[in-house]
Motif scaffolding. Structure first.
Motif, PDB file in Angstrom:
ATOM      1  N   TYR A  24       3.309  -5.262  10.013  1.00 22.00           N
ATOM      2  CA  TYR A  24       2.376  -4.952   9.783  1.00 22.00           C
ATOM      3  C   TYR A  24       1.794  -4.538   7.876  1.00 22.00           C
ATOM      4  O   TYR A  24       0.885  -4.400   7.814  1.00 22.00           O
ATOM      5  N   LEU A  25       3.270  -3.638   7.914  1.00 18.91           N
ATOM      6  CA  LEU A  25       2.700  -2.848   6.934  1.00 18.91           C
ATOM      7  C   LEU A  25       3.618  -3.047   4.874  1.00 18.91           C
ATOM      8  O   LEU A  25       4.101  -2.685   4.487  1.00 18.91           O
ATOM      9  N   ILE A  26       3.685  -4.916   5.847  1.00 21.12           N
ATOM     10  CA  ILE A  26       3.980  -5.124   4.050  1.00 21.12           C
ATOM     11  C   ILE A  26       3.148  -5.235   3.732  1.00 21.12           C
ATOM     12  O   ILE A  26       1.936  -5.741   3.682  1.00 21.12           O
ATOM     13  N   TYR A  27       3.402  -4.896   2.162  1.00 21.00           N
ATOM     14  CA  TYR A  27       2.374  -5.432   0.747  1.00 21.00           C
ATOM     15  C   TYR A  27       2.562  -6.323  -0.251  1.00 21.00           C
ATOM     16  O   TYR A  27       3.998  -6.135  -0.588  1.00 21.00           O
ATOM     17  N   LEU A  28       2.105  -7.393   0.141  1.00 25.09           N
ATOM     18  CA  LEU A  28       2.275  -8.216  -1.733  1.00 25.09           C
ATOM     19  C   LEU A  28       0.528  -7.893  -2.337  1.00 25.09           C
ATOM     20  O   LEU A  28      -0.655  -8.073  -2.178  1.00 25.09           O
ATOM     21  N   PHE A  36     -12.921  -4.894   0.088  1.00 24.78           N
ATOM     22  CA  PHE A  36     -11.638  -4.214   1.206  1.00 24.78           C
ATOM     23  C   PHE A  36     -12.354  -4.154   1.896  1.00 24.78           C
ATOM     24  O   PHE A  36     -13.190  -3.781   2.344  1.00 24.78           O
ATOM     25  N   ALA A  37     -11.565  -4.827   3.630  1.00 22.49           N
ATOM     26  CA  ALA A  37     -12.629  -4.268   4.746  1.00 22.49           C
ATOM     27  C   ALA A  37     -13.035  -2.557   5.465  1.00 22.49           C
ATOM     28  O   ALA A  37     -14.073  -2.784   5.649  1.00 22.49           O
ATOM     29  N   ALA A  38     -11.672  -2.679   5.586  1.00 19.45           N
ATOM     30  CA  ALA A  38     -11.338  -1.258   6.082  1.00 19.45           C
ATOM     31  C   ALA A  38     -12.133   0.210   4.589  1.00 19.45           C
ATOM     32  O   ALA A  38     -12.244  -0.825   4.581  1.00 19.45           O
ATOM     33  N   GLY A  39     -10.944   0.911   5.138  1.00 23.02           N
ATOM     34  CA  GLY A  39     -11.903   1.809   4.100  1.00 23.02           C
ATOM     35  C   GLY A  39      -9.996   1.896   3.533  1.00 23.02           C
ATOM     36  O   GLY A  39      -9.645   1.420   2.564  1.00 23.02           O
ATOM     37  N   ALA A  40      -9.113   1.155   4.362  1.00 21.63           N
ATOM     38  CA  ALA A  40      -8.061   1.733   3.529  1.00 21.63           C
ATOM     39  C   ALA A  40      -7.046   1.363   4.288  1.00 21.63           C
ATOM     40  O   ALA A  40      -7.557   1.529   5.942  1.00 21.63           O
ATOM     41  N   MET A  41      -5.473   1.080   4.490  1.00 23.66           N
ATOM     42  CA  MET A  41      -4.254   0.583   5.160  1.00 23.66           C
ATOM     43  C   MET A  41      -3.048   1.574   4.200  1.00 23.66           C
ATOM     44  O   MET A  41      -2.900   1.723   3.094  1.00 23.66           O
ATOM     45  N   GLU A  42      -2.100   1.846   5.458  1.00 26.04           N
ATOM     46  CA  GLU A  42      -0.916   2.627   4.889  1.00 26.04           C
ATOM     47  C   GLU A  42       0.179   1.463   5.048  1.00 26.04           C
ATOM     48  O   GLU A  42       1.251   2.373   5.268  1.00 26.04           O
ATOM     49  N   ASN A  43      -0.275   0.345   4.058  1.00 27.65           N
ATOM     50  CA  ASN A  43       1.529   0.116   4.150  1.00 27.65           C
ATOM     51  C   ASN A  43       2.002   0.823   3.099  1.00 27.65           C
ATOM     52  O   ASN A  43       1.600   1.290   2.007  1.00 27.65           O
ATOM     53  N   TYR A  48      -4.766 -12.447   1.001  1.00 26.90           N
ATOM     54  CA  TYR A  48      -6.557 -12.885   0.750  1.00 26.90           C
ATOM     55  C   TYR A  48      -6.868 -12.190  -1.088  1.00 26.90           C
ATOM     56  O   TYR A  48      -6.020 -12.052  -1.785  1.00 26.90           O
ATOM     57  N   ARG A  49      -7.667 -13.304  -1.442  1.00 25.58           N
ATOM     58  CA  ARG A  49      -7.931 -13.131  -3.210  1.00 25.58           C
ATOM     59  C   ARG A  49      -9.273 -12.615  -2.900  1.00 25.58           C
ATOM     60  O   ARG A  49     -10.148 -12.519  -2.320  1.00 25.58           O
ATOM     61  N   SER A  50      -9.677 -11.635  -3.831  1.00 25.48           N
ATOM     62  CA  SER A  50     -10.389 -10.694  -4.304  1.00 25.48           C
ATOM     63  C   SER A  50     -11.233 -10.934  -5.503  1.00 25.48           C
ATOM     64  O   SER A  50     -10.688 -11.516  -6.875  1.00 25.48           O
ATOM     65  N   GLN A  51     -12.468 -10.967  -5.719  1.00 26.78           N
ATOM     66  CA  GLN A  51     -12.716 -11.333  -7.146  1.00 26.78           C
ATOM     67  C   GLN A  51     -13.728 -10.406  -7.436  1.00 26.78           C
ATOM     68  O   GLN A  51     -14.367  -9.145  -6.905  1.00 26.78           O
ATOM     69  N   THR A  60      -4.345 -10.189  -2.868  1.00 19.79           N
ATOM     70  CA  THR A  60      -4.048  -8.467  -2.145  1.00 19.79           C
ATOM     71  C   THR A  60      -3.444  -8.565  -0.972  1.00 19.79           C
ATOM     72  O   THR A  60      -3.819 -10.136   0.064  1.00 19.79           O
ATOM     73  N   THR A  61      -3.021  -8.140   0.007  1.00 19.16           N
ATOM     74  CA  THR A  61      -2.748  -8.895   1.515  1.00 19.16           C
ATOM     75  C   THR A  61      -3.428  -7.138   2.757  1.00 19.16           C
ATOM     76  O   THR A  61      -3.260  -5.997   1.596  1.00 19.16           O
ATOM     77  N   GLN A  62      -4.286  -7.621   3.735  1.00 21.88           N
ATOM     78  CA  GLN A  62      -4.222  -7.094   4.738  1.00 21.88           C
ATOM     79  C   GLN A  62      -3.690  -7.016   5.808  1.00 21.88           C
ATOM     80  O   GLN A  62      -4.174  -8.398   6.457  1.00 21.88           O
ATOM     81  N   PHE A  63      -2.377  -6.967   6.658  1.00 25.35           N
ATOM     82  CA  PHE A  63      -2.057  -7.740   7.567  1.00 25.35           C
ATOM     83  C   PHE A  63      -2.534  -6.807   9.310  1.00 25.35           C
ATOM     84  O   PHE A  63      -1.875  -7.052  10.213  1.00 25.35           O
ATOM     85  N   GLU A  64      -2.582  -5.698   9.307  1.00 20.20           N
ATOM     86  CA  GLU A  64      -2.468  -5.104  10.845  1.00 20.20           C
ATOM     87  C   GLU A  64      -4.408  -5.735  11.046  1.00 20.20           C
ATOM     88  O   GLU A  64      -5.028  -5.554  10.268  1.00 20.20           O
TER      89      GLU A  64
END
Length: 833
Positions: A182-186, A250-257, A102-105, A117-121
């Motif tokens: 679900y742990l991959i990041y771009l 960012f929807a969650a607080g953090a993501m452990e990619n 997704y995109r972030s502005q 950036t990504t959020q896969f979980e």
């Protein structure tokens, strides 16, 4: 699985002007059974080319995507078996829904910029590339990213090589170890970073331009935590680098990619000049939580999402343990009990709760279980288990589990077996009574001389015969100044003989067990004296009145008994008990807000809060404890909202000064003082606060003013604040905040529900379907409705389906009934009294 992926070779080229991306992949896989169809997970992608090879020969194939099922079906002209490769080219959307790719502005020096950036979980890798998108389908990944020259690219592994081709650069990253999708990041954007090292591992804090100076606290802490976790688990951190990345949306607080952890900016960036004590603590807890996942979750991964709770509660439990090691003065375990245990018990005493170990079928259902049961109750159960088997056995079992299952998938049961073996105790049968059934027990104790009669039953805030079942293995511990006895309580009832000359006791000593206690009147009288004389530990002083208050809500106790008992806490010196008595008295007052007996309750509350403020003073001192800063802001804002003249006058004086000189108030008090200004304010105050919001430099500061904007008494101004939250000025990730704050405002019940109904479609669009924040918005309705509205609310959600919130809806209706019944009982009690 019929087809097992071995390796994905992926190339992505995002376009941050058109908000699309193109991708190509070569999947090597092993086809275990001969068949002529390949089914992959795939959503919102357009497949432009598909070549399947079996035994090195091309097999004719026709790909077809099914949006509803989120899958890609490849029909083959012949059956295949053994080693295959699938070669795909596809196009996708860089969406603005904070999931998938997704995109972030964000705005920098007045210019609008974008990053990808990504959020896969849990199950959104399929929005970036076709794959087998489930935890068990682990594979290795060779990732490449093509980006404009002004951008930098980030992934899970370090850059192996990069090459300029005209206006673009192609980045090749090293091959990952085997890992779940679900742990991959771009990531692609204009980043800057602070870099450090721990041995051979490179560790970086990555931010948008101009923010890296605020990453110092996080970098230093990240280094310390990495070393400590390696020691505790007895396993080296498995990757060559670790990035901590601050993402504006960012929807969650953090993501452990793995190797590339993403955070909300407010949870990674710390500025000693403008950040609050609370922010510093929260940053530490979340970084610790995500780094714990690098082993527990990433190295060893759950087999399926029903064990998600183990991932999350374990990281929550470890995070507290390790931050507590570095900052013992923060009193973190006590705060854990106040926050995690209270929240978990609040949810788990509903009929509509769910067991920790819950059956999950579809991705939409996964999103619903990222809740207080998975994180907080789970963390409390682990704390109880560690106490039951002892810390050395707990650690020993854990090390064995991690080394046995590294780079694989495991079930919760595997961990209980490992800890059971290490401790030679009945861990599995004990722990499963807390995981497999919903709810938790209430232990009732009656004393007869030296004999205690104990009974256990399920504790519900809305008593109901149909839901009374349940029997737990309760590690029961009695104590006074230290532990006197320890038993496993596994039957409906039992008796215990107290040692002779026992001067009194607390059950659930140290509040290690996840259960509530109801004492008979005689024991309570003794306890009141023991609390007053501080003869029992602070955590137990907290627990006794915490249980008593909850029993008032469920109708097992009278409110006046609680008020009377609270007198024993007037000289309380621990943060834990003080803050909880304060919360409970305030909540009674705000529940009774429009009632004739509100004054009587206000008397108790104001007295208690004034005493706290007298001890703390308005201004932070060098000698302050860490928790004083947390308590001071809360105390001032509640006294302001109880219209205490002295506090109101002082707060308004400080607010006027603050408008002229913004550094005149400590960051810990800004929101409290601005909220009191709003509470006593008018349209002019509203525009002052809106201006402060717009001009604030950091997201953390913005959120304080957004909070204050929800503290007006004037209904028109509250609606104005809610409308403001729908504009582009407020990021969709913060949308739930104004709604929750207005819900907590006693004047908010007049406006919030009407406003929500009117704006539901807009909110739905802004927050996005399936966004975990939606559950918070639904839950906030419980604060502004009563049970006469139950039918209307049900009908509304029937007409406006919001998938992923069904469970929260029924919990919210149950909370509304509980609150309404409680208020009716209070009316009766205070009228008769």
């Amino acid at each position: 699985m019929e087809i097992i992926p071995i390796n994905y070779q992926l190339t992505f080229e995002p376009d941050l002007k058109k908000f699309t991306f193109s991708g190509s992949e070569i999947i090597s896989a092993d086809c275990k059974k001969s068949n002529n169809t390949i089914i992959l997970d795939c959503a919102e992608l357009k497949i432009t080319s598909c070549i399947v090879k079996s035994q090195g020969k091309i097999v004719k194939s026709s790909p077809k995507t099914n949006e509803k099922k989120e899958e890609l079906q490849i029909k083959l002209s012949q059956k295949i078996k053994g080693k295959i490769t699938i070669d795909l080219e596809f196009q996708g959307i860089l969406n603005d829904r904070l999931l998938g790719f997704y995109r972030s502005q964000y705005v920098q020096n007045g210019k609008t910029k974008y990053l990808a950036t990504t959020q896969f979980e849990a199950a959104d890798a399929r929005r970036a590339f076709p794959c087998w998108d489930e935890p068990e389908a682990k594979a290795t990944f060779d990732i490449s990213i093509i980006a404009d020259n002004k951008f930098t690219a980030i992934s899970n592994m370090p850059i192996k090589s990069k090459k300029k081709i005209g206006a673009k650069t192609i980045y090749h990253f090293s091959k990952t170890p085997i890992v779940s999708t679900y742990l991959i990041y771009l990531g692609v954007g204009e980043f800057e970073y602070l870099t450090g090292r721990v041995g051979k591992i490179q560790i970086r804090v990555i931010t948008t331009k101009g923010n890296k100076s605020k990453g110092k606290f996080s970098l230093d802490l990240g280094k310390k935590l990495l070393t400590s976790y390696e020691k505790y688990f007895g396993i080296k951190y498995p990757l060559p680098k670790l990035d901590l990345i601050a993402v504006p949306d960012f929807a969650a607080g953090a993501m452990e990619n793995w190797g590339a952890i993403t955070f909300r900016e407010t949870i990674l960036l710390y500025d000693p000049k403008t950040s609050s004590t609370k922010t510093k603590q929260f940053i530490a807890e979340v970084i610790s939580h995500e780094i714990a996942h690098q082993w527990f979750g990433n190295l060893v991964t759950m087999k399926w999402w029903n064990d998600l709770w183990l991932n999350e509660s374990f990281a929550t439990f470890m995070a507290t343990k390790f931050v507590d090691k570095f900052y013992p003065e923060w009193d973190l375990w006590n705060q854990f009990v106040e926050d995690a245990m209270n929240v978990a018990m609040g949810l788990d005493s509903l009929k509509t709760t769910h067991p920790i170990d819950v059956k999950v079928n579809s991705p939409a259902e996964i999103r619903e279980i990222f809740d207080a049961i998975s994180y907080d109750k789970g963390g409390c159960i682990l704390r109880m288990l560690e106490h039951y088997v002892g810390e050395p056995n707990f650690q020993k079992g854990l090390k064995k589990y991690l080394s046995d299952f590294k780079y694989q998938n495991a079930k919760g049961q595997d961990l209980w077996d490992a800890i059971g073996k290490a401790s030679k105790m009945p861990v599995s049968s004990m722990v499963n009574t807390w995981l497999k059934q919903p709810g938790f027990p209430l232990v009732e104790i009656n004393q007869d001389g030296n004999t205690l009669k104990l009974e256990q039953k399920r504790y519900l805030l809305e008593p109901d015969k149909k839901f009374n079942k349940g029997l737990w293995s309760i590690p029961l511990s009695l104590g006074l100044e230290s532990e006197i006895s320890k038993k496993l309580f596994t039957k409906k009832s039992m008796s215990i003989k107290l040692p002779k000359n026992t001067l009194g006791f607390v059950a659930n000593y140290g509040r290690k067990g996840f259960f509530r206690v109801k004492y008979d009147e005689g024991i309570l009288l003794d306890l009141k004296m023991l609390v007053d004389e501080k003869r029992i530990p602070a955590i137990d002083r907290w627990a006794i009145q915490n249980d008593l208050f909850s029993l008032c809500v469920s109708g097992d106790e009278q409110v006046r008994n609680y008020l009377d008992f609270s007198d024993a806490y007037f000289e309380e010196d621990s943060y834990l008990a003080s803050v909880n008595v304060a919360h409970n008295l305030a909540s009674l007052y705000f529940r009774a807000f429009d009632e004739p007996f509100a004054e009587e309750i206000r008397g108790y509350a104001v007295n208690y809060f004034r005493k706290i403020l007298f001890n703390l003073g308005w201004d932070p001192k060098k000698s302050d404890k860490h928790t004083d800063a947390l308590l001071r802001g809360f105390t001032i804002s509640v006294l302001g909202k109880m219209n205490d003249d002295v506090v109101t006058e002082e707060a308004l004086r400080r607010y006027k000064k603050f408008l002229k000189s913004p550094s005149s108030i400590s960051p810990d008090l800004i929101e409290s003082i601005c909220s009191i200004a709003a509470w006593n304010g008018n349209a002019k105050t509203h525009s002052e606060l809106t201006k402060l919001y717009k001009n604030a430099k950091t997201m953390e500061e913005k959120l304080r003013f957004l909070g204050a904007l929800c503290s007006f008494k004037d209904k028109k101004l509250l609606v104005k604040s809610l409308d403001f939250s729908q504009t582009s000025q407020v990021r969709s990730q913060n949308m739930q905040l104004p709604i929750m704050k207005v819900a907590a405002n006693p004047y908010g019940d007049k406006v919030l529900w009407v406003w929500l109904k009117k704006n539901w479609k807009r909110i739905n669009k802004k927050v996005g379907h399936g966004n975990p924040l939606f559950n918070r918005i639904v839950a906030s309705i419980a604060s502004v409705a009563d049970d006469s509205m139950e039918k209307e609310i049900k009908t509304f959600f029937k007409k406006n389906p919001t998938p992923g919130t069904e469970r929260t809806q029924s919990q919210t209706l149950e909370r509304i009934r509980i609150n309404s019944k409680f208020l009716r009982r209070m009316r009766k009690e205070f009228k008769d009294g």
